[in-house]
Design a protein around this motif. Structure first.
Motif, PDB file in Angstrom:
ATOM      1  N   ALA A 278      37.511  33.594  49.618  1.00  0.00           N
ATOM      2  CA  ALA A 278      38.576  34.409  49.026  1.00  0.00           C
ATOM      3  C   ALA A 278      38.482  34.457  47.507  1.00  0.00           C
ATOM      4  O   ALA A 278      38.793  35.473  46.888  1.00  0.00           O
ATOM      5  CB  ALA A 278      39.946  33.872  49.444  1.00  0.00           C
ATOM      6  N   ASP A 293      44.261  35.214  39.443  1.00  0.00           N
ATOM      7  CA  ASP A 293      43.638  36.214  40.318  1.00  0.00           C
ATOM      8  C   ASP A 293      43.089  35.578  41.591  1.00  0.00           C
ATOM      9  O   ASP A 293      43.166  36.165  42.676  1.00  0.00           O
ATOM     10  CB  ASP A 293      42.512  36.929  39.572  1.00  0.00           C
ATOM     11  CG  ASP A 293      43.021  37.851  38.465  1.00  0.00           C
ATOM     12  OD1 ASP A 293      44.193  38.275  38.537  1.00  0.00           O
ATOM     13  OD2 ASP A 293      42.252  38.138  37.530  1.00  0.00           O
ATOM     14  N   SER A 297      44.180  36.322  45.646  1.00  0.00           N
ATOM     15  CA  SER A 297      43.295  36.594  46.771  1.00  0.00           C
ATOM     16  C   SER A 297      43.612  35.693  47.955  1.00  0.00           C
ATOM     17  O   SER A 297      43.579  36.125  49.117  1.00  0.00           O
ATOM     18  CB  SER A 297      41.833  36.415  46.346  1.00  0.00           C
ATOM     19  OG  SER A 297      41.473  37.339  45.339  1.00  0.00           O
ATOM     20  N   ASP A 300      46.904  36.848  49.569  1.00  0.00           N
ATOM     21  CA  ASP A 300      46.715  38.038  50.402  1.00  0.00           C
ATOM     22  C   ASP A 300      46.264  37.667  51.812  1.00  0.00           C
ATOM     23  O   ASP A 300      46.636  38.338  52.789  1.00  0.00           O
ATOM     24  CB  ASP A 300      45.697  38.982  49.757  1.00  0.00           C
ATOM     25  CG  ASP A 300      46.261  39.734  48.559  1.00  0.00           C
ATOM     26  OD1 ASP A 300      47.497  39.787  48.408  1.00  0.00           O
ATOM     27  OD2 ASP A 300      45.457  40.269  47.761  1.00  0.00           O
TER      28      ASP A 300
END
Length: 325
Positions: A278, A293, A297, A300
């Protein structure tokens, strides 16, 4: 913004849901001291006016208080999304200076997360009888659809444990042979703790869905205080070898978790988020924490699993998918 001069004034600012990230970063920072022990938050107050009673326990407490205020604000409206109780380590709560998994999940209008998380916490502590009682009380009070758990990383890397799980460098060893029999015992113990937690929650709340996760492929650094130092103590210095060993360790943990949630007693109630791959290699904050960031990921992937549960397992909530990727 008024400059705080006491811990109480600082707490009032940090727990105010209207305080911005820019304002927070004017008040606290990451301590650059490389000699601090791993799994300390390394947060410190910028102002020299405040020094007393500010430690990791304080930062974790204040971060939870902030989140819980945000949770209350969200559910007081016409909230029709997924209610969550979360318990976990720094992947679920990295106080204030990183936007971790729970921060990203809570940002969505579709999810409300009541956080019990604490940076530096171990799965061993989370699954103690006293802490399970705390989780149970939160589930009784908040009546969540989902319970999220993040644990095992601190158990592996804190207090030099990882060095005990490695064989010393020998030129003819394959990467897998560096993980010794103590590593096997360690994985068995982690799974035993997860099983205890799952059984206790489902015994009391058979309708609650549980989501656990394995970590992504963490990246050792030669000067790192989580893995690098443990590997140096075993004379394992080659960066490629270090990364291959950690890849195998993470794979073993994920495989054991996947096997656990596949057991008949858990198959319809406990789910695993596979975070491997990821986080882009450039999106790591340090050896074991993604940056903002990177955490997005990972979050998500949690959202995808939550959506799968909602659709396939008839989770009794209504929500949009506008913020789910």
């Amino acid at each position: 913004m008024t400059t705080p001069t006491t811990p109480e004034e600082l707490r009032e600012i940090l727990t105010n849901p209207n305080t911005t990230q820019d304002e927070i970063e004017q008040l606290i920072e990451r301590d650059p001291n490389p000699n601090l022990a791993p799994f300390k938050s390394k947060l410190k107050v910028k102002s020299q006016l405040i020094s007393q009673n500010i430690d990791d326990k304080w930062f974790n407490m204040v971060a939870r208080e902030y989140r819980q205020k945000k949770y209350q604000e969200k559910i007081e409206g016409d909230f029709r999304g997924v209610k969550i109780v979360s318990e976990g380590d720094s992947w679920f709560q990295f106080p204030f200076l990183l936007k971790d998994v729970i921060d990203w999940i809570s940002e969505s209008d579709d999810y409300a997360a009541w956080s019990l998380d604490a940076a530096g916490d171990t799965l061993e502590n989370m699954t103690s009888d006293l802490n399970i009682d705390k989780i149970v009380n939160a589930i009784i009070d908040k009546r969540p659809d989902i319970f999220l758990i993040s644990g095992g990383g601190n158990d592996m890397f804190a207090d030099g444990v990882f060095s005990e799980l490695l064989n010393p460098f020998t030129p003819d060893l394959t990467p897998s042979e560096y993980l010794n029999t103590e590593f096997d015992k360690f994985i068995d113990e982690i799974i035993k703790l997860y099983r205890k937690l799952f059984e206790e929650i489902l015994r009391r709340f058979p309708g609650v869905k549980i989501i656990c996760h394995g970590y992504d492929y963490v990246i050792p650094r030669e000067s790192g205080i989580f893995m690098g130092n443990n590997m140096r103590s075993k004379n394992i210095h080659n960066a490629s070898l270090q990364r291959e060993i950690m890849k195998l360790a993470i794979d073993r943990l994920n495989a054991a978790q996947i096997k656990l949630v596949s057991e008949p007693r858990f198959r319809k109630s406990v789910f695993h988020v596979d975070c491997r791959g990821a986080v882009n290699q450039n999106n790591w904050f340090d050896e074991i924490h993604p940056n903002n960031d990177g955490f997005k990921s990972v979050a998500d992937r949690f959202k995808t699993v939550i959506e799968d549960i909602r659709v396939q397992k008839s989770l009794p909530v209504r929500l949009s998918t506008s913020n789910v990727k």
